[in-house]
Design a protein around this motif. Structure first.
Motif, PDB file in Angstrom:
ATOM      1  N   GLN A  44       0.814  -1.204   0.000  1.00 26.72           N
ATOM      2  CA  GLN A  44       0.000   0.000   0.000  1.00 26.72           C
ATOM      3  C   GLN A  44       0.855   1.265   0.000  1.00 26.72           C
ATOM      4  OE1 GLN A  44      -3.062  -1.148  -1.039  1.00 26.72           O
ATOM      5  NE2 GLN A  44      -3.882   0.424   0.297  1.00 26.72           N
ATOM      6  N   THR A  45       1.974   1.214   0.709  1.00 30.76           N
ATOM      7  CA  THR A  45       2.826   2.396   0.816  1.00 30.76           C
ATOM      8  C   THR A  45       3.487   2.744  -0.506  1.00 30.76           C
ATOM      9  OG1 THR A  45       3.261   1.936   3.155  1.00 30.76           O
ATOM     10  CG2 THR A  45       4.809   3.399   2.002  1.00 30.76           C
ATOM     11  N   PHE A  46       3.998   1.735  -1.202  1.00 24.64           N
ATOM     12  CA  PHE A  46       4.784   2.000  -2.404  1.00 24.64           C
ATOM     13  C   PHE A  46       3.971   1.926  -3.689  1.00 24.64           C
ATOM     14  CE2 PHE A  46       7.969   0.512   0.696  1.00 24.64           C
ATOM     15  CZ  PHE A  46       8.852   1.580   0.633  1.00 24.64           C
ATOM     16  N   TRP A  47       2.897   1.103  -3.709  1.00 20.99           N
ATOM     17  CA  TRP A  47       2.170   0.929  -4.956  1.00 20.99           C
ATOM     18  C   TRP A  47       0.670   1.132  -4.820  1.00 20.99           C
ATOM     19  CZ3 TRP A  47       5.892  -3.124  -3.902  1.00 20.99           C
ATOM     20  CH2 TRP A  47       7.094  -2.950  -4.607  1.00 20.99           C
ATOM     21  N   GLY A  48       0.153   1.202  -3.629  1.00 19.62           N
ATOM     22  CA  GLY A  48      -1.286   1.327  -3.462  1.00 19.62           C
ATOM     23  C   GLY A  48      -1.747   2.763  -3.492  1.00 19.62           C
ATOM     24  N   ARG A  49      -3.052   2.934  -3.388  1.00 18.01           N
ATOM     25  CA  ARG A  49      -3.628   4.262  -3.341  1.00 18.01           C
ATOM     26  C   ARG A  49      -3.418   4.853  -1.965  1.00 18.01           C
ATOM     27  NH1 ARG A  49      -8.732   4.719  -6.983  1.00 18.01           N
ATOM     28  NH2 ARG A  49      -8.960   6.538  -5.678  1.00 18.01           N
ATOM     29  N   LYS A  50      -2.923   6.071  -1.916  1.00 15.30           N
ATOM     30  CA  LYS A  50      -2.672   6.725  -0.635  1.00 15.30           C
ATOM     31  C   LYS A  50      -3.969   7.200   0.004  1.00 15.30           C
ATOM     32  CE  LYS A  50       1.718   6.189  -1.207  1.00 15.30           C
ATOM     33  NZ  LYS A  50       1.673   5.600  -2.552  1.00 15.30           N
ATOM     34  N   ALA A  51      -4.932   7.602  -0.820  1.00 14.97           N
ATOM     35  CA  ALA A  51      -6.213   8.087  -0.311  1.00 14.97           C
ATOM     36  C   ALA A  51      -7.249   7.982  -1.413  1.00 14.97           C
ATOM     37  CB  ALA A  51      -6.098   9.535   0.169  1.00 14.97           C
ATOM     38  N   ILE A  52      -8.516   7.952  -1.027  1.00 21.84           N
ATOM     39  CA  ILE A  52      -9.612   7.912  -1.983  1.00 21.84           C
ATOM     40  C   ILE A  52     -10.205   9.308  -2.067  1.00 21.84           C
ATOM     41  CG2 ILE A  52     -11.876   6.922  -2.500  1.00 21.84           C
ATOM     42  CD1 ILE A  52     -11.039   4.463  -0.958  1.00 21.84           C
ATOM     43  N   PRO A  53     -10.174   9.952  -3.225  1.00 19.68           N
ATOM     44  CA  PRO A  53     -10.735  11.293  -3.356  1.00 19.68           C
ATOM     45  C   PRO A  53     -12.189  11.329  -2.906  1.00 19.68           C
ATOM     46  CG  PRO A  53      -9.516  10.667  -5.323  1.00 19.68           C
ATOM     47  CD  PRO A  53      -9.628   9.437  -4.482  1.00 19.68           C
ATOM     48  N   GLN A  54     -12.557  12.432  -2.270  1.00 20.01           N
ATOM     49  CA  GLN A  54     -13.909  12.557  -1.757  1.00 20.01           C
ATOM     50  C   GLN A  54     -14.942  12.478  -2.871  1.00 20.01           C
ATOM     51  OE1 GLN A  54     -14.540  12.581   1.432  1.00 20.01           O
ATOM     52  NE2 GLN A  54     -16.750  12.613   1.147  1.00 20.01           N
ATOM     53  N   SER A  55     -14.557  12.939  -4.053  1.00 19.22           N
ATOM     54  CA  SER A  55     -15.486  12.904  -5.173  1.00 19.22           C
ATOM     55  C   SER A  55     -15.826  11.493  -5.617  1.00 19.22           C
ATOM     56  CB  SER A  55     -14.901  13.677  -6.365  1.00 19.22           C
ATOM     57  OG  SER A  55     -13.666  13.085  -6.762  1.00 19.22           O
ATOM     58  N   GLU A  56     -14.952  10.520  -5.252  1.00 20.58           N
ATOM     59  CA  GLU A  56     -15.176   9.142  -5.668  1.00 20.58           C
ATOM     60  C   GLU A  56     -15.882   8.317  -4.608  1.00 20.58           C
ATOM     61  OE1 GLU A  56     -11.629   7.301  -6.879  1.00 20.58           O
ATOM     62  OE2 GLU A  56     -11.098   8.797  -8.373  1.00 20.58           O
ATOM     63  N   VAL A  57     -15.896   8.784  -3.360  1.00 18.53           N
ATOM     64  CA  VAL A  57     -16.459   8.002  -2.265  1.00 18.53           C
ATOM     65  C   VAL A  57     -17.959   7.848  -2.457  1.00 18.53           C
ATOM     66  CG1 VAL A  57     -16.824   7.910   0.215  1.00 18.53           C
ATOM     67  CG2 VAL A  57     -14.647   8.732  -0.703  1.00 18.53           C
ATOM     68  N   ARG A  58     -18.430   6.630  -2.328  1.00 14.51           N
ATOM     69  CA  ARG A  58     -19.844   6.263  -2.432  1.00 14.51           C
ATOM     70  C   ARG A  58     -20.440   6.650  -3.786  1.00 14.51           C
ATOM     71  NH1 ARG A  58     -20.222   2.657   1.174  1.00 14.51           N
ATOM     72  NH2 ARG A  58     -22.460   2.895   1.290  1.00 14.51           N
ATOM     73  N   ARG A  59     -19.615   6.780  -4.813  1.00 16.41           N
ATOM     74  CA  ARG A  59     -20.087   7.130  -6.139  1.00 16.41           C
ATOM     75  C   ARG A  59     -20.390   5.859  -6.919  1.00 16.41           C
ATOM     76  NH1 ARG A  59     -17.271   8.691 -10.889  1.00 16.41           N
ATOM     77  NH2 ARG A  59     -15.301   8.761  -9.761  1.00 16.41           N
ATOM     78  N   LYS A  60     -21.437   5.885  -7.690  1.00 12.92           N
ATOM     79  CA  LYS A  60     -21.804   4.715  -8.483  1.00 12.92           C
ATOM     80  C   LYS A  60     -20.816   4.553  -9.625  1.00 12.92           C
ATOM     81  CE  LYS A  60     -26.763   4.993  -7.531  1.00 12.92           C
ATOM     82  NZ  LYS A  60     -28.114   5.089  -8.113  1.00 12.92           N
ATOM     83  N   LEU A  61     -20.203   3.375  -9.663  1.00 10.11           N
ATOM     84  CA  LEU A  61     -19.256   3.064 -10.717  1.00 10.11           C
ATOM     85  C   LEU A  61     -19.655   1.740 -11.344  1.00 10.11           C
ATOM     86  CD1 LEU A  61     -15.922   3.978  -8.930  1.00 10.11           C
ATOM     87  CD2 LEU A  61     -17.131   5.349 -10.603  1.00 10.11           C
ATOM     88  N   HIS A  62     -19.373   1.575 -12.592  1.00 11.51           N
ATOM     89  CA  HIS A  62     -19.689   0.340 -13.286  1.00 11.51           C
ATOM     90  C   HIS A  62     -18.393  -0.304 -13.740  1.00 11.51           C
ATOM     91  CE1 HIS A  62     -24.019   1.148 -13.371  1.00 11.51           C
ATOM     92  NE2 HIS A  62     -23.681   2.404 -13.585  1.00 11.51           N
ATOM     93  N   LEU A  63     -18.162  -1.519 -13.261  1.00 14.14           N
ATOM     94  CA  LEU A  63     -16.899  -2.191 -13.534  1.00 14.14           C
ATOM     95  C   LEU A  63     -16.704  -2.490 -15.019  1.00 14.14           C
ATOM     96  CD1 LEU A  63     -16.705  -4.664 -10.546  1.00 14.14           C
ATOM     97  CD2 LEU A  63     -15.625  -2.447 -10.798  1.00 14.14           C
ATOM     98  N   ARG A  64     -17.779  -2.434 -15.807  1.00 12.30           N
ATOM     99  CA  ARG A  64     -17.620  -2.672 -17.229  1.00 12.30           C
ATOM    100  C   ARG A  64     -16.967  -1.472 -17.927  1.00 12.30           C
ATOM    101  NH1 ARG A  64     -23.453  -5.544 -18.754  1.00 12.30           N
ATOM    102  NH2 ARG A  64     -23.197  -7.335 -17.374  1.00 12.30           N
ATOM    103  N   ASP A  65     -16.982  -0.311 -17.263  1.00  8.90           N
ATOM    104  CA  ASP A  65     -16.330   0.869 -17.808  1.00  8.90           C
ATOM    105  C   ASP A  65     -14.840   0.778 -17.521  1.00  8.90           C
ATOM    106  OD1 ASP A  65     -15.475   3.283 -18.659  1.00  8.90           O
ATOM    107  OD2 ASP A  65     -16.610   4.482 -17.208  1.00  8.90           O
ATOM    108  N   PRO A  66     -13.951   0.753 -18.532  1.00  9.44           N
ATOM    109  CA  PRO A  66     -12.517   0.595 -18.279  1.00  9.44           C
ATOM    110  C   PRO A  66     -11.952   1.637 -17.342  1.00  9.44           C
ATOM    111  CG  PRO A  66     -13.007   0.330 -20.618  1.00  9.44           C
ATOM    112  CD  PRO A  66     -14.252   0.834 -19.970  1.00  9.44           C
ATOM    113  N   SER A  67     -12.407   2.877 -17.446  1.00  6.41           N
ATOM    114  CA  SER A  67     -11.862   3.921 -16.582  1.00  6.41           C
ATOM    115  C   SER A  67     -12.251   3.702 -15.132  1.00  6.41           C
ATOM    116  CB  SER A  67     -12.360   5.298 -17.056  1.00  6.41           C
ATOM    117  OG  SER A  67     -13.789   5.354 -16.973  1.00  6.41           O
TER     118      SER A  67
END
Length: 313
Positions: A44-67
């Motif tokens: 997590q320290t060297f390769w993981g995400r350091k934090a989750i942006p607030q704009s992304e928290v609890r946001r609906k995402l669809h895993l079929r979307d590559p982004s």
């Protein structure tokens, strides 16, 4: 106390008869947890995400979307490290020569396999641990009673710890997904169950890689991961989505899981958590004792929760 500490100027420690420092167990459950957390923290320290942006928290995402898939998953470097670790486990398990044993052996030894390999308990995993630790291992593994094994074997050994890191990493990815996904339709569980079925050929103790908890085999990791994700998904729907249940009383032991685990390990064989069995051949008294002991620890965890006392690693 004098018998334990000894007499004289040297104050040499004298152990009771039949006890030796050479039997001190080096591997263990908490040791494995500590090392697993350490490796995952490095990832997590060297390769993981350091934090989750607030704009992304609890946001609906669809895993079929590559982004969005790239947003949910860890960086490619983290997955590459996990892939390399699992490749290392596979290579050592199936390619390491073990003296007087079949290469890639995953059996229990003893009277298992018609007694053909009595000194091959654990295959490469057992061989590495015996080379590293000698007698400083768990002395009463499950296989000793079931298969009358003579070789020491530790279920929390070195090789199995690699797969515990893999299982922990799967848990981290799931945590990230739960933080980012609010619509259950957009959250798909990884196909661990299919992988476990293929590796074990849907058998109890057969297949390419049998489901074996003591070895912490790859199929065991996939099987338990699938069941855990299924249970977590059900609890998430019931508790967080529908609000039908708040998680009590299991919520309280979860807040003090290490204290409950260590407390049970130290006190579980003593009254009032257990008692001397009167009906050794019956399962109902064992079940009653287990339910009683579990209820007591849930009560203790609840009282500690009321006192705001939490023991963390």
């Amino acid at each position: 106390m004098e018998q334990l500490l000894g007499k004289g100027r040297d104050c040499e420690l004298h152990l009771p008869a039949g006890v030796s420092w050479s039997w001190l167990r080096i591997p263990g459950v908490l040791q494995r947890l500590a090392f697993t957390y350490f490796v995952l923290s490095l990832l997590q320290t060297f390769w993981g995400r350091k934090a989750i942006p607030q704009s992304e928290v609890r946001r609906k995402l669809h895993l079929r979307d590559p982004s969005s898939s790239r947003t949910l998953n860890k960086t490619e470097e983290s997955w590459l490290m996990i892939f390399l670790l699992e490749t290392l486990w596979l290579c050592i398990t199936f390619l390491l020569p073990v003296p007087n044993c079949p290469t890639g052996y995953l059996g229990a030894g003893g009277i298992g396999d018609n007694g053909l390999y009595p000194n091959c308990t654990g295959g490469a995993a057992g061989y590495i641990d015996r080379w590293m630790f000698g007698d400083n291992m768990y002395r009463y593994p499950t296989c000793k009673k079931l298969y009358l094994t003579v070789q020491p074997f530790d279920p929390e050994g070195i090789l199995g710890t690699i797969n515990s890191i893999v299982m922990g990493f799967l848990g981290i990815t799931t945590q990230t997904a739960l933080l980012l996904v609010i619509d259950l339709k957009s959250f798909s569980f990884p196909p661990q169950g299919i992988s476990a079925a293929i590796l074990s050929k849907c058998t109890r103790d057969g297949g390419f890689i049998p489901v074996n908890k003591n070895l912490w085999s790859l199929s065991y990791v996939m099987c338990m991961g699938a069941l855990s994700f299924l249970l977590l998904g059900g609890m998430y729907f019931i508790i967080d989505v529908r609000g039908w249940w708040g998680g009590q009383p299991f919520l309280y032991p979860g807040m003090n899981s290490i204290l409950v685990y260590v407390g049970h390990s130290l006190l579980g064989f003593y009254f009032p958590f257990s008692w001397e069995m009167r009906f050794q051949e019956s399962h109902w008294e064992f079940l009653l004792q287990s339910l009683w002991g579990t209820s007591l620890w849930v009560l203790i965890a609840y009282l500690l929760y009321r006192k705001s006392f939490f023991l963390k690693i």
